[in-house]
Write an enzyme that holds these catalytic residues in place. Structure first.
Site, PDB file in Angstrom:
ATOM      1  N   ARG A  45      28.034  51.765  41.680  1.00  0.00           N
ATOM      2  CA  ARG A  45      27.714  53.085  41.127  1.00  0.00           C
ATOM      3  C   ARG A  45      26.813  52.968  39.912  1.00  0.00           C
ATOM      4  O   ARG A  45      26.014  53.831  39.628  1.00  0.00           O
ATOM      5  CB  ARG A  45      29.012  53.807  40.750  1.00  0.00           C
ATOM      6  CG  ARG A  45      29.855  54.173  41.937  1.00  0.00           C
ATOM      7  CD  ARG A  45      31.184  54.703  41.524  1.00  0.00           C
ATOM      8  NE  ARG A  45      31.928  53.739  40.731  1.00  0.00           N
ATOM      9  CZ  ARG A  45      33.233  53.770  40.521  1.00  0.00           C
ATOM     10  NH1 ARG A  45      33.935  54.753  41.040  1.00  0.00           N
ATOM     11  NH2 ARG A  45      33.829  52.863  39.800  1.00  0.00           N
ATOM     12  N   GLU A 130      39.446  36.527  53.802  1.00  0.00           N
ATOM     13  CA  GLU A 130      40.205  35.480  53.089  1.00  0.00           C
ATOM     14  C   GLU A 130      40.649  35.929  51.699  1.00  0.00           C
ATOM     15  O   GLU A 130      41.770  35.676  51.271  1.00  0.00           O
ATOM     16  CB  GLU A 130      39.348  34.220  52.978  1.00  0.00           C
ATOM     17  CG  GLU A 130      40.018  33.044  52.326  1.00  0.00           C
ATOM     18  CD  GLU A 130      41.210  32.506  53.125  1.00  0.00           C
ATOM     19  OE1 GLU A 130      42.340  32.778  52.677  1.00  0.00           O
ATOM     20  OE2 GLU A 130      41.022  31.868  54.162  1.00  0.00           O
ATOM     21  N   VAL A 133      44.194  38.023  50.269  1.00  0.00           N
ATOM     22  CA  VAL A 133      45.535  37.528  49.924  1.00  0.00           C
ATOM     23  C   VAL A 133      45.404  36.256  49.099  1.00  0.00           C
ATOM     24  O   VAL A 133      44.690  35.333  49.486  1.00  0.00           O
ATOM     25  CB  VAL A 133      46.368  37.200  51.186  1.00  0.00           C
ATOM     26  CG1 VAL A 133      47.739  36.662  50.800  1.00  0.00           C
ATOM     27  CG2 VAL A 133      46.522  38.429  52.055  1.00  0.00           C
ATOM     28  N   GLY A 135      43.902  35.335  46.387  1.00  0.00           N
ATOM     29  CA  GLY A 135      42.585  34.971  45.849  1.00  0.00           C
ATOM     30  C   GLY A 135      42.037  33.623  46.252  1.00  0.00           C
ATOM     31  O   GLY A 135      41.392  33.488  47.282  1.00  0.00           O
ATOM     32  N   GLU A 191      47.199  45.565  34.721  1.00  0.00           N
ATOM     33  CA  GLU A 191      46.400  46.792  34.626  1.00  0.00           C
ATOM     34  C   GLU A 191      47.072  47.777  33.673  1.00  0.00           C
ATOM     35  O   GLU A 191      48.281  47.675  33.422  1.00  0.00           O
ATOM     36  CB  GLU A 191      46.343  47.466  36.002  1.00  0.00           C
ATOM     37  CG  GLU A 191      45.829  46.607  37.126  1.00  0.00           C
ATOM     38  CD  GLU A 191      44.323  46.622  37.220  1.00  0.00           C
ATOM     39  OE1 GLU A 191      43.706  47.565  36.689  1.00  0.00           O
ATOM     40  OE2 GLU A 191      43.771  45.670  37.798  1.00  0.00           O
ATOM     41  N   ASP A 202      51.526  45.606  45.583  1.00  0.00           N
ATOM     42  CA  ASP A 202      50.415  44.674  45.832  1.00  0.00           C
ATOM     43  C   ASP A 202      50.906  43.506  46.701  1.00  0.00           C
ATOM     44  O   ASP A 202      50.272  43.146  47.695  1.00  0.00           O
ATOM     45  CB  ASP A 202      49.889  44.179  44.470  1.00  0.00           C
ATOM     46  CG  ASP A 202      48.882  43.067  44.599  1.00  0.00           C
ATOM     47  OD1 ASP A 202      47.694  43.369  44.795  1.00  0.00           O
ATOM     48  OD2 ASP A 202      49.284  41.887  44.501  1.00  0.00           O
ATOM     49  N   LYS A 206      49.924  42.220  50.688  1.00  0.00           N
ATOM     50  CA  LYS A 206      49.547  40.838  51.019  1.00  0.00           C
ATOM     51  C   LYS A 206      50.503  40.254  52.057  1.00  0.00           C
ATOM     52  O   LYS A 206      50.070  39.559  52.982  1.00  0.00           O
ATOM     53  CB  LYS A 206      49.545  39.991  49.746  1.00  0.00           C
ATOM     54  CG  LYS A 206      48.442  40.407  48.766  1.00  0.00           C
ATOM     55  CD  LYS A 206      48.675  39.759  47.421  1.00  0.00           C
ATOM     56  CE  LYS A 206      47.562  40.079  46.447  1.00  0.00           C
ATOM     57  NZ  LYS A 206      47.901  39.657  45.076  1.00  0.00           N
TER      58      LYS A 206
HETATM   59  N1  NAP Z   1      40.112  41.130  40.806  1.00  0.00           N
HETATM   60  C1  NAP Z   1      40.633  40.131  41.494  1.00  0.00           C
HETATM   61  O1  NAP Z   1      40.906  39.060  40.961  1.00  0.00           O
HETATM   62  C2  NAP Z   1      40.866  40.271  42.979  1.00  0.00           C
HETATM   63  C3  NAP Z   1      41.494  39.244  43.684  1.00  0.00           C
HETATM   64  C4  NAP Z   1      41.649  39.345  45.075  1.00  0.00           C
HETATM   65  C5  NAP Z   1      41.184  40.484  45.722  1.00  0.00           C
HETATM   66  N2  NAP Z   1      40.610  41.499  44.994  1.00  0.00           N
HETATM   67  C6  NAP Z   1      40.128  42.668  45.725  1.00  0.00           C
HETATM   68  O2  NAP Z   1      38.713  42.719  45.596  1.00  0.00           O
HETATM   69  C7  NAP Z   1      38.267  44.067  45.619  1.00  0.00           C
HETATM   70  C8  NAP Z   1      37.411  44.338  44.364  1.00  0.00           C
HETATM   71  O3  NAP Z   1      38.237  44.126  43.221  1.00  0.00           O
HETATM   72  P1  NAP Z   1      37.595  44.048  41.750  1.00  0.00           P
HETATM   73  O4  NAP Z   1      38.669  43.534  40.874  1.00  0.00           O
HETATM   74  O5  NAP Z   1      36.281  43.349  41.788  1.00  0.00           O
HETATM   75  O6  NAP Z   1      37.355  45.604  41.463  1.00  0.00           O
HETATM   76  P2  NAP Z   1      36.486  46.240  40.297  1.00  0.00           P
HETATM   77  O7  NAP Z   1      36.245  45.270  39.210  1.00  0.00           O
HETATM   78  O8  NAP Z   1      37.081  47.561  40.001  1.00  0.00           O
HETATM   79  O9  NAP Z   1      35.063  46.494  41.016  1.00  0.00           O
HETATM   80  C9  NAP Z   1      34.854  47.487  41.971  1.00  0.00           C
HETATM   81  C10 NAP Z   1      33.369  47.680  42.166  1.00  0.00           C
HETATM   82  O10 NAP Z   1      33.150  48.651  43.186  1.00  0.00           O
HETATM   83  C11 NAP Z   1      32.153  49.541  42.763  1.00  0.00           C
HETATM   84  N3  NAP Z   1      32.315  50.838  43.398  1.00  0.00           N
HETATM   85  C12 NAP Z   1      33.401  51.663  43.316  1.00  0.00           C
HETATM   86  N4  NAP Z   1      33.159  52.783  44.049  1.00  0.00           N
HETATM   87  C13 NAP Z   1      31.924  52.641  44.583  1.00  0.00           C
HETATM   88  C14 NAP Z   1      31.111  53.450  45.416  1.00  0.00           C
HETATM   89  N5  NAP Z   1      31.520  54.637  45.848  1.00  0.00           N
HETATM   90  N6  NAP Z   1      29.884  53.012  45.746  1.00  0.00           N
HETATM   91  C15 NAP Z   1      29.440  51.822  45.313  1.00  0.00           C
HETATM   92  N7  NAP Z   1      30.172  50.988  44.523  1.00  0.00           N
HETATM   93  C16 NAP Z   1      31.392  51.404  44.159  1.00  0.00           C
HETATM   94  C17 NAP Z   1      32.310  49.631  41.260  1.00  0.00           C
HETATM   95  O11 NAP Z   1      31.095  50.093  40.744  1.00  0.00           O
HETATM   96  P3  NAP Z   1      30.753  50.265  39.158  1.00  0.00           P
HETATM   97  O12 NAP Z   1      31.049  48.925  38.523  1.00  0.00           O
HETATM   98  O13 NAP Z   1      29.319  50.524  39.160  1.00  0.00           O
HETATM   99  O14 NAP Z   1      31.635  51.356  38.694  1.00  0.00           O
HETATM  100  C18 NAP Z   1      32.641  48.172  40.913  1.00  0.00           C
HETATM  101  O15 NAP Z   1      31.440  47.445  40.746  1.00  0.00           O
HETATM  102  C19 NAP Z   1      39.533  44.915  45.732  1.00  0.00           C
HETATM  103  O16 NAP Z   1      39.777  45.182  47.088  1.00  0.00           O
HETATM  104  C20 NAP Z   1      40.616  43.999  45.182  1.00  0.00           C
HETATM  105  O17 NAP Z   1      41.896  44.293  45.698  1.00  0.00           O
HETATM  106  C21 NAP Z   1      40.437  41.415  43.659  1.00  0.00           C
END
Ligand code: NAP
Length: 434
Positions: A45, A130, A133, A135, A191, A202, A206
């Site tokens: 975004r 992958e 679940v 990471g 969070e 969560d 998984k």
């Molecule tokens: N964080 C972890 O360590 C981790 C580990 C394993 C799995 N996951 C999974 O990985 C995924 C991402 O997690 P994250 O922690 O990276 O999330 P995050 O930091 O909140 O990032 C989400 C991204 O998606 C973008 N976004 C949201 N709505 C959008 C839209 N309508 N159009 C285009 N872009 C959009 C956001 O844009 P903006 O930045 O521009 O707002 C942001 O860049 C999730 O499914 C999470 O469960 C995360």
């Protein structure tokens, strides 16, 4: 050989971690594949404000994910947005345009992974998840490839780093759940709204995915018995240690003669158990196979770079499959039975139990509690009481010999009516053999 082109939607923690690895490790990746992976389109975004690695070269930036899924220079779409709304549209859009998909989205894949996979197979594209679940632990590759020749009989995991961090902090330093949660939030491990982690949701998503991969069943997440860690207190670790145990949020899937029993709940596990050594924000999964017996997998459950490695490795696998013209043929969900599985209620499980009480001290308390246990045909095993001066809020513990969860629940319900209790008893199963 010709490059495979990647479009990334979502440039948050995981998206930027993925881009860093794709940029910094591009040479190694190309050597391993025999062809380069090139990022052609990125989307978020607020894409204009994102600092992308210089070495990525020229990349088309957009705020509209539709530009990514329809772009002619994209072979694989990485969905790194999360949630179940836009993410579902992105994956649908990619499949409709016959692009392969890599996702890190546990929530969406737990809810409708089977349907998404079926559509991907019909469209003749590849799908990989992958990072959804644990990471950095390559557990999907393990279950789908590494030990796929085995027949899995049980799977136990610590699948949520936030809760494991909170529990091990309480264990090592004491402190109330609220104080340790606040510390975890300050450090960025939890969070602002911690409920997905501390209430077990969560880990439930998984476990639904892992159990689907391990047992070939299409799991409905809401069927998984789920209990969080909010009621655990530092004193519970002192009592658990007295019993030679510790407490972890255990995600468990066990194959029984009647079917699968699935749960996410805090439980006492022996201090000597390998899962007990998992501390801080780490994750671990212990798999029991009928032929290969025990295997154990350990690593970081989250974080931009460990999760980024999982995403990049998926991109590489899918790129290889695209190059070799080998689309998905068998869904990792529901390969055993195509219908929904029949959940076996956790209440049928027999366990020994840890019951912790907080009472206003007065004579006859143990007799009243023991009377209820006897009424429910539950054998009391031991009564433990650590020294405590506060007679108006006195904790103590009763352990009960193995009995069904149904019987313990009835006993706890009845005990909760007793007027000397300050709160309903905390009942935790004592997991055998972990
Ligand atoms: N964080 C972890 O360590 C981790 C580990 C394993 C799995 N996951 C999974 O990985 C995924 C991402 O997690 P994250 O922690 O990276 O999330 P995050 O930091 O909140 O990032 C989400 C991204 O998606 C973008 N976004 C949201 N709505 C959008 C839209 N309508 N159009 C285009 N872009 C959009 C956001 O844009 P903006 O930045 O521009 O707002 C942001 O860049 C999730 O499914 C999470 O469960 C995360």
């Amino acid at each position: 050989m010709q490059e495979v082109r990647v479009g990334i939607v979502g440039l948050g923690n995981v998206g930027l971690g993925t881009l860093t690895i794709l940029a910094e490790n591009a040479e190694q990746i190309a050597l391993k594949l025999g062809f380069p992976l090139r990022v052609t389109v990125v989307c978020s975004r607020t894409v204009a404000s994102k600092a992308l690695p210089d070495s990525l070269g020229e990349v088309y930036k957009t705020t509209d994910w539709r530009d990514v899924v329809s772009h002619p220079d994209v072979d694989i779409v990485a969905e790194l947005v999360g949630g179940t709304t836009v993410a579902a549209e992105i994956i649908e859009g990619a499949i409709a345009h016959r692009k392969s998909v890599v996702t890190a989205n546990k929530e969406l894949m737990a809810l409708c992974g089977a349907e998404i996979w079926a559509r991907a197979i019909r469209a003749g594209i590849n799908l990989a998840m992958e990072a959804s679940v644990a990471g950095g632990i390559p557990i999907h590759a393990v279950l789908r490839e590494g030990i796929s020749g085995d027949r899995i009989v049980g799977l136990y995991g610590i699948l949520n780093g936030t809760t494991n961090f909170i529990l091990t902090e309480m264990e090592e330093r004491g402190g109330s759940f609220d104080a340790v949660l606040a510390e975890a939030q300050r450090l960025g491990y939890a969070e602002a709204d911690p409920s997905a982690d501390v209430d077990g949701w969560d880990a439930r998503s998984k476990l639904a995915i892992l159990a689907a991969l391990a047992f070939g069943e299409k799991i409905t997440p809401s069927d998984i018995y789920t209990e969080g860690i909010r009621r655990i207190a530092a004193i519970d670790f002192q009592y658990a240690h007295r019993l030679g145990h510790t407490i972890r949020l255990v995600a468990s899937a066990q194959q029984t003669a009647e079917g699968l029993i699935l749960s996410v709940r805090p439980a006492l596990i022996p201090q000597t158990a390998i899962l007990a050594s998992v501390r801080g924000a780490y994750n671990a999964i212990w798999v029991k196979g009928r032929y290969g017996a025990d295997t154990f997998y350990y690593g970081r459950g989250a974080g931009p770079l460990p999760t980024g490695v999982a995403v990049v490795s998926d991109l590489m696998r899918v790129a290889r499959e695209i190059r070799s013209g080998s689309p998905e043929r068998v869904s990792p969900f529901a390969h055993e039975r195509l219908g929904e599985y029949r959940p076996i209620p956790v209440t049928r499980q027999r366990r020994a139990w840890y019951l912790r009480f907080r009472v206003v001290d007065r004579p006859g308390i143990i007799a009243a509690l023991a009377g209820i246990l006897a009424e429910k045909r539950i054998s009391l095993e031991a009564v433990l009481q650590l020294p405590c001066d506060n007679k108006a809020d006195l904790p103590f513990v009763i352990t009960a010999e193995p009995t069904t969860e149904a019987a313990i629940r009835e006993a706890v319900k009845e005990m909760s009516r007793l007027d000397f209790l300050l709160e309903p008893p905390l009942a935790l199963p004592i997991e055998p053999g972990l």
